[in-house]
Design a protein around this motif. Structure first.
Motif, PDB file in Angstrom:
ATOM      1  N   GLY A  47      37.474  56.127  59.386  1.00 24.78           N
ATOM      2  CA  GLY A  47      36.019  56.568  58.499  1.00 24.78           C
ATOM      3  C   GLY A  47      35.138  56.407  59.730  1.00 24.78           C
ATOM      4  N   ARG A  48      33.777  56.742  59.061  1.00 25.91           N
ATOM      5  CA  ARG A  48      32.735  57.094  60.187  1.00 25.91           C
ATOM      6  C   ARG A  48      31.362  56.450  59.337  1.00 25.91           C
ATOM      7  NH1 ARG A  48      31.946  63.196  60.760  1.00 25.91           N
ATOM      8  NH2 ARG A  48      33.437  62.752  62.520  1.00 25.91           N
ATOM      9  N   GLU A  67      26.433  50.620  69.698  1.00 22.42           N
ATOM     10  CA  GLU A  67      27.173  49.414  69.832  1.00 22.42           C
ATOM     11  C   GLU A  67      28.466  49.862  69.196  1.00 22.42           C
ATOM     12  OE1 GLU A  67      26.215  47.179  71.529  1.00 22.42           O
ATOM     13  OE2 GLU A  67      24.420  46.508  70.881  1.00 22.42           O
ATOM     14  N   LEU A  68      28.792  50.716  68.303  1.00 25.01           N
ATOM     15  CA  LEU A  68      30.044  50.936  67.612  1.00 25.01           C
ATOM     16  C   LEU A  68      30.622  51.694  68.573  1.00 25.01           C
ATOM     17  CD1 LEU A  68      28.960  50.910  64.055  1.00 25.01           C
ATOM     18  CD2 LEU A  68      30.360  49.108  65.080  1.00 25.01           C
ATOM     19  N   ALA A  81      30.779  56.674  64.913  1.00 26.99           N
ATOM     20  CA  ALA A  81      29.192  56.472  64.304  1.00 26.99           C
ATOM     21  C   ALA A  81      28.352  57.335  64.753  1.00 26.99           C
ATOM     22  CB  ALA A  81      28.869  55.038  64.906  1.00 26.99           C
ATOM     23  N   ILE A  82      27.430  57.971  64.074  1.00 27.90           N
ATOM     24  CA  ILE A  82      26.311  59.048  64.606  1.00 27.90           C
ATOM     25  C   ILE A  82      25.138  58.395  64.164  1.00 27.90           C
ATOM     26  CG2 ILE A  82      25.905  61.194  64.086  1.00 27.90           C
ATOM     27  CD1 ILE A  82      28.718  62.054  63.429  1.00 27.90           C
ATOM     28  N   SER A  83      24.225  58.773  64.892  1.00 26.48           N
ATOM     29  CA  SER A  83      22.676  58.565  64.594  1.00 26.48           C
ATOM     30  C   SER A  83      22.058  59.479  64.137  1.00 26.48           C
ATOM     31  CB  SER A  83      22.124  57.564  65.549  1.00 26.48           C
ATOM     32  OG  SER A  83      20.816  57.018  65.203  1.00 26.48           O
ATOM     33  N   ASP A 116      33.011  56.915  53.500  1.00 26.55           N
ATOM     34  CA  ASP A 116      32.182  56.648  54.875  1.00 26.55           C
ATOM     35  C   ASP A 116      31.203  55.675  54.457  1.00 26.55           C
ATOM     36  OD1 ASP A 116      34.037  58.377  56.585  1.00 26.55           O
ATOM     37  OD2 ASP A 116      32.401  59.924  56.903  1.00 26.55           O
ATOM     38  N   VAL A 117      30.552  55.342  55.517  1.00 23.33           N
ATOM     39  CA  VAL A 117      29.298  54.390  55.387  1.00 23.33           C
ATOM     40  C   VAL A 117      28.086  54.796  55.885  1.00 23.33           C
ATOM     41  CG1 VAL A 117      28.452  52.017  55.844  1.00 23.33           C
ATOM     42  CG2 VAL A 117      30.899  52.163  55.203  1.00 23.33           C
TER      43      VAL A 117
END
Length: 210
Positions: A47-48, A67-68, A81-83, A116-117
């Protein structure tokens, strides 16, 4: 005289942060641990996590994703993980074509998958582009969490769950959010490590007597 006033302001700032963190320790740490446990189920399974914020909160969102994708303390696998604010061409194109309110929700539609989160950070909890992203995320089947300033507020209400920092100063809220981001990473690493140990533990084979 000016130095004395500056010192008073510094003490008030530190006291404000200390008070906010005291409330966070009493009411928010269990929520962060729960979030970390959920992430430990989602990310290792492919997942992402998507994250977004405006201004200083954008920097906090990018801190979390870094950090991830990298690591927090100890060596471990990289996780997706995407900002969203860091996608500058997407942000400017979407803002130009659809309006600033859609700069995150359209990216959530593009990158988010059911399960996803989505983590949204806002000191006010009233940013229209983040509320729109929360609504889009929930409709797409993402788990939506908000880190905000004092509640209740529209973003906290739009999310599945929210950590609302009870502080009157924007700076104090942002500083407490950074603590929450670090604790989320720390608890995630611990939960993911436990989950990996359980998965890798060899299963005993019981043989019947001949």
């Amino acid at each position: 005289m000016s130095e004395h006033l500056a010192l008073q302001d510094a003490h008030r700032h530190c006291q404000s942060l200390q008070d906010a963190l005291g409330r966070f320790r009493r009411h928010g740490i269990h929520r962060i641990a729960d979030w970390a446990g959920h992430l430990a189920e989602v990310l290792p399974a492919g997942g992402r996590l998507l994250a977004a914020g405006n201004g200083g909160s954008a920097a906090q969102a990018q801190h979390l994703t870094a950090e991830l994708v990298g690591r927090y303390r100890h060596e471990r696998p990289a996780f997706s993980a995407i900002s969203l604010h860091a996608e500058t061409s997407s942000v400017t194109a979407i803002g130009n074509d659809y309006g600033f309110e859609q700069v995150y929700s359209r990216q959530v539609s593009a990158h988010g998958r059911r399960g996803d989160v989505l983590v949204l950070l806002s000191t006010s909890g009233r940013s229209a582009n983040l509320i729109s992203a929360a609504v889009t995320g929930r409709a797409a089947g993402l788990r939506v969490w908000a880190m905000t300033g004092p509640g209740p507020n529209p973003l906290a209400e739009a999310a599945h769950d929210a950590l609302c920092i009870d502080a009157s100063s924007t700076a104090t809220v942002q500083e407490a959010h950074l603590v929450a981001v670090h604790l989320l990473c720390e608890c995630f690493d611990a939960a993911a490590s436990v989950a990996a140990t359980v998965i890798e533990r060899p299963v005993a084979v019981h043989r019947s007597m001949p």
